[in-house]
Design an enzyme around this catalytic site. Structure first.
Site, mmCIF file in Angstrom:
data_model
loop_
_atom_site.group_PDB
_atom_site.id
_atom_site.type_symbol
_atom_site.label_atom_id
_atom_site.label_comp_id
_atom_site.label_asym_id
_atom_site.label_seq_id
_atom_site.Cartn_x
_atom_site.Cartn_y
_atom_site.Cartn_z
ATOM 1 N N SER A 132 4.069 -30.600 3.848
ATOM 2 C CA SER A 132 4.260 -29.401 3.018
ATOM 3 C C SER A 132 5.213 -28.411 3.677
ATOM 4 O O SER A 132 5.768 -27.551 3.008
ATOM 5 C CB SER A 132 2.916 -28.727 2.746
ATOM 6 N N LYS A 133 5.387 -28.530 4.984
ATOM 7 C CA LYS A 133 6.259 -27.595 5.716
ATOM 8 C C LYS A 133 7.708 -28.073 5.798
ATOM 9 O O LYS A 133 8.573 -27.343 6.250
ATOM 10 C CB LYS A 133 5.718 -27.382 7.142
ATOM 11 N N SER B 42 7.146 -24.155 10.749
ATOM 12 C CA SER B 42 6.040 -24.685 11.544
ATOM 13 C C SER B 42 6.582 -25.705 12.528
ATOM 14 O O SER B 42 7.463 -26.498 12.189
ATOM 15 C CB SER B 42 5.018 -25.357 10.622
ATOM 16 N N ILE C 280 1.246 -19.918 18.380
ATOM 17 C CA ILE C 280 1.342 -18.483 18.647
ATOM 18 C C ILE C 280 0.004 -17.954 19.135
ATOM 19 O O ILE C 280 -1.016 -18.077 18.455
ATOM 20 C CB ILE C 280 1.826 -17.721 17.403
ATOM 21 N N TYR D 21 -0.304 -31.459 5.777
ATOM 22 C CA TYR D 21 0.128 -30.131 6.219
ATOM 23 C C TYR D 21 1.592 -30.165 6.649
ATOM 24 O O TYR D 21 2.404 -29.368 6.198
ATOM 25 C CB TYR D 21 -0.749 -29.639 7.375
#
Length: 139
Positions: free
Chosen positions: A47-48, A31, A77, A44
């Site tokens: 966690s990546k 990410s 994307i 978030y």
């Protein structure tokens, strides 16, 4: 190479399985929040970061076996995730487009091309790298 993308899903926590790999490729699609922190996205983004760290460690641990471990970090994307509907999130889309010198969002094919490079012999000496596929975007 005819194939544009291959997806393999499995339990990477089994070190024994990883130790059996020789002359292979591990490609993680990461990410962009791991490179460009976004306020309000701490949980978030946090966690990546673990898989990104795994790329760094595994590239050192199994590189001697001829296995390369790299990641692809795409920009937002187009036609995927929250941008499936081109009209959705118009303010966010504009902000992202304004931050990208190439004036567009990432296409799935852009990521597939990077994966094809990492999977090919052209990248046989590229290991432990995090490739930004983002058109030069800075946030």
């Amino acid at each position: 190479m005819g194939v544009k993308a291959i997806a393999v899903q499995g339990d990477v926590s089994k070190v024994g399985d990883i130790e059996k790999l020789f002359n292979g490729r591990i490609i993680y699609i990461a990410s962009s929040t791991t490179s460009f922190p976004v306020p309000g996205m701490a949980v978030y983004g946090g966690s990546k970061t673990t898989p990104r760290y795994m790329v760094d460690v595994l590239s050192k641990e199994i590189g001697h076996r001829g296995v390369t471990v790299n990641s692809i970090i795409p920009f937002a994307i187009d036609h995927a995730g929250i941008f499936v509907d081109p009209a959705a999130y118009s303010r966010l889309r504009k902000k992202l487009l304004d931050s990208c010198p190439m004036g567009r969002l990432t296409e799935v094919g852009d990521v597939a091309n990077a994966a094809e490079f990492f999977a090919s012999g052209l990248s046989s000496f590229v290991n432990g790298q995090h490739l930004l596929v983002n058109g030069g975007a800075t946030n």
